[in-house]
Design a protein around this motif. Structure first.
Motif, PDB file in Angstrom:
ATOM      1  N   LEU A  17      -7.118  -8.348 -28.447  1.00 15.61           N
ATOM      2  CA  LEU A  17      -6.580  -7.527 -29.542  1.00 15.61           C
ATOM      3  C   LEU A  17      -7.646  -6.617 -30.138  1.00 15.61           C
ATOM      4  CD1 LEU A  17      -4.327 -10.162 -31.317  1.00 15.61           C
ATOM      5  CD2 LEU A  17      -3.588  -8.172 -29.994  1.00 15.61           C
ATOM      6  N   VAL A  18      -8.848  -7.157 -30.340  1.00 14.08           N
ATOM      7  CA  VAL A  18      -9.936  -6.352 -30.913  1.00 14.08           C
ATOM      8  C   VAL A  18     -10.325  -5.233 -29.946  1.00 14.08           C
ATOM      9  CG1 VAL A  18     -12.373  -6.429 -31.620  1.00 14.08           C
ATOM     10  CG2 VAL A  18     -10.786  -8.191 -32.411  1.00 14.08           C
ATOM     11  N   GLU A  19     -10.395  -5.560 -28.656  1.00  7.34           N
ATOM     12  CA  GLU A  19     -10.728  -4.529 -27.669  1.00  7.34           C
ATOM     13  C   GLU A  19      -9.666  -3.428 -27.656  1.00  7.34           C
ATOM     14  OE1 GLU A  19     -12.056  -4.152 -23.000  1.00  7.34           O
ATOM     15  OE2 GLU A  19     -11.117  -6.002 -23.700  1.00  7.34           O
ATOM     16  N   HIS A  20      -8.415  -3.825 -27.718  1.00  4.43           N
ATOM     17  CA  HIS A  20      -7.329  -2.835 -27.758  1.00  4.43           C
ATOM     18  C   HIS A  20      -7.472  -1.946 -28.999  1.00  4.43           C
ATOM     19  CE1 HIS A  20      -3.451  -1.103 -26.930  1.00  4.43           C
ATOM     20  NE2 HIS A  20      -3.084  -1.345 -28.176  1.00  4.43           N
ATOM     21  N   ALA A  21      -7.807  -2.552 -30.124  1.00  5.04           N
ATOM     22  CA  ALA A  21      -8.031  -1.762 -31.344  1.00  5.04           C
ATOM     23  C   ALA A  21      -9.162  -0.757 -31.129  1.00  5.04           C
ATOM     24  CB  ALA A  21      -8.345  -2.680 -32.530  1.00  5.04           C
ATOM     25  N   GLY A  22     -10.206  -1.178 -30.436  1.00  4.24           N
ATOM     26  CA  GLY A  22     -11.325  -0.282 -30.141  1.00  4.24           C
ATOM     27  C   GLY A  22     -10.888   0.930 -29.335  1.00  4.24           C
TER      28      GLY A  22
END
Length: 70
Positions: A17-22
């Motif tokens: 999820l954090v990578e997708h946000a990035g």
């Protein structure tokens, strides 16, 4: 998911999820924030691996392997 066995999976899910946000941030912002977000995702992934390796395996005991006096 709950319990100690879910920790690695939860950390990996958080990393995704954090990578997708990035990547979403990268679409509109070329600042250092994108790099920070991707590094945070990588750290979450590493933590998941660390917790997975630290889990006791079935049949594995941290106790003494031989009886006392032997």
């Amino acid at each position: 998911m709950s319990g100690g066995d879910s920790i690695p999976r939860l950390l990996r899910a958080a990393a995704v999820l954090v990578e997708h946000a990035g990547y979403e941030i990268a679409r509109s912002d070329t600042s250092v924030r994108v790099t920070q977000i991707i590094l945070i995702a990588a750290e979450l992934e590493r933590l998941g691996e660390t917790f997975e390796r630290a889990r006791p395996r079935p049949g594995f005991s941290m106790g003494r392997s031989q009886p006392e006096g032997g």
